[in-house]
Design an enzyme around this catalytic site. Structure first.
Site, PDB file in Angstrom:
ATOM      1  NE  ARG A 136      -3.021   8.501  -3.572  1.00 23.35           N
ATOM      2  CZ  ARG A 136      -1.385   8.399  -3.578  1.00 23.35           C
ATOM      3  NH1 ARG A 136      -1.047   7.328  -3.779  1.00 23.35           N
ATOM      4  NH2 ARG A 136      -1.634   9.837  -3.560  1.00 23.35           N
ATOM      5  CB  THR A 164      -2.882   4.004   2.600  1.00 22.47           C
ATOM      6  OG1 THR A 164      -2.602   4.802   0.569  1.00 22.47           O
ATOM      7  CG2 THR A 164      -3.494   3.667   2.579  1.00 22.47           C
ATOM      8  CB  ILE A 172      -0.772   0.210   1.238  1.00 25.93           C
ATOM      9  CG1 ILE A 172      -0.153   0.172   2.201  1.00 25.93           C
ATOM     10  CG2 ILE A 172      -2.298  -0.601   1.744  1.00 25.93           C
ATOM     11  CD1 ILE A 172      -0.732  -0.106   3.662  1.00 25.93           C
ATOM     12  CG  ASP A 173       0.133   4.521  -2.605  1.00 19.44           C
ATOM     13  OD1 ASP A 173       0.498   3.787  -3.641  1.00 19.44           O
ATOM     14  OD2 ASP A 173      -1.199   5.092  -3.095  1.00 19.44           O
ATOM     15  CE  LYS A 174       6.509   9.196   2.944  1.00 17.18           C
ATOM     16  NZ  LYS A 174       7.308   9.596   2.476  1.00 17.18           N
TER      17      LYS A 174
END
Length: 360
Positions: free
Chosen positions: A272, A173, A169-171
């Site tokens: 997103r 998130t 998962i993104d930084k």
């Protein structure tokens, strides 16, 4: 020029199309750094365009330089940049030196472990923690933290690609991730993600009133040719990769909506990008424009209220809340649920207070 090429192609974010790099023919002193396999449904597409769509930070001009240097191969043969990729073509980038290995340094970084056994563990990642070492983030990542946490486990090698993170998962998130401690566990779990049998739900606060109580978003996702740091939806054509997101409205809060998103696929920035595509950018998502006031009034008091909200949750308002999968050894169905982190909980409460007050 080859040194420049190695720097250009050292990072790769689209890991679901990337195969493990392997060394090339020692007699030619060439080593494979990246390899891609074209889908069965691939339409004819220039190889420079094919690679630009799949490699972060690579421009078409740089890909052409690589081809001119004999560094772009298709089915193990050098090609020019105007070669048209066909279904099942194997496209690779080779250089005259092995790919630089990244040392994983164990670091004592706090981890919130919600489940652990001999095969795997589930982590609740805080916002702001990068998942994997990469360009600009070679230390201080979740992988470094796992290397320290499992340092006394003789079977766990943080540099072994057969172990570790099964998905990312993104930084910025927050939320749940599963980590494999054994090769067999990673293979099994990876297949579950590939076959879309895992259960993943996210909570997202988005700009605007989402009118339909639930919906389905479908559209190929790929890198935006105008901004390589962003992804975008390609509703038609052969660009990008298929992606499907399902959403349900949880609560309407004035000029924002709290939504639950369920992933059918797992593309880079999928929620997103898909939510922006339907006109509901995630709140405070700087990369996709959600850090601007996209809905509401022009009153100074309202603008200050939103700025205060940005300060409370200084990142995209997205949390990986649930994660479900079949245990790779026991066959038991496992399901995990996590509470909203403090910043998002306070953000939602602030919007609730705004709606109730009706004074701004």
């Amino acid at each position: 020029m080859e040194e420049r090429l190695e720097e250009m192609f050292d990072e790769q974010e689209d890991d679901d199309l990337l195969l493990p790099a392997q060394e090339g023919d020692d007699s030619q002193q060439m080593y494979e750094h990246f390899r891609f396999v074209a889908d069965k449904g691939q339409t004819l597409l220039r190889v420079d365009k094919f690679l630009v769509d799949r490699m972060m930070g690579a421009t078409r001009n740089r890909i052409q330089l690589a081809a001119d240097a004999g560094c772009i191969l298709v089915n193990d043969k050098p090609v020019k940049s105007n070669y048209r990729v066909k279904p099942l073509d194997v496209v690779s980038l080779v250089l005259d030196r092995p790919r630089r290995e990244l040392e994983i340094i164990p670091e004592d970084i706090p981890l919130h472990i919600v489940y652990e056994d001999d095969d795997l563990l589930v982590v609740n990642k805080p916002a702001g923690l990068v998942v994997h070492p990469g360009h600009g983030n070679y230390t201080g990542t979740l992988v470094n933290a796992l290397a320290f946490y499992l340092k006394d486990d003789p079977a766990y090698d943080p540099s072994d690609p057969r172990l570790g993170l099964v998905h990312r998962i993104d930084k910025d998130t927050s939320g749940l991730l599963v980590v494999a401690k054994k090769p067999e566990a990673k293979t099994n779990l990876s297949l579950q993600f590939y076959n879309k049998t895992t259960q993943r739900k996210y909570l997202a606060l988005v700009w605007g009133q989402v009118q339909e109580p639930e919906g389905r978003i479908e559209g190929n996702i790929g890198r935006d040719p105008k901004d390589r740091m962003q992804m975008r939806v390609f509703p038609e054509g052969d660009q990008g990769k298929p992606a499907v997101t399902h959403y349900t409205v949880m609560e309407r809060l004035g000029y924002v909506t709290l939504t639950e998103c369920r992933l059918e696929t797992g593309r880079t920035h999928q929620i997103r990008v898909h939510m922006k595509y339907i006109g509901h950018t995630l709140f405070n998502d700087e990369r996709y424009g959600g850090h601007d006031i996209l809905k509401g009034t022009t009153f100074a008091k309202y603008k200050q209220f939103v700025q205060n909200c940005f300060a409370i949750c200084p990142r995209q308002a997205l949390h990986a809340k649930t994660l479900g999968f079949i245990h790779p050894t026991s066959g038991e169905q496992l399901f995990f649920d996590s509470e909203l982190p403090t910043d998002m909980e306070q953000l939602v409460e602030k919007w609730r207070s705004y709606v109730n007050a009706k004074e701004l």
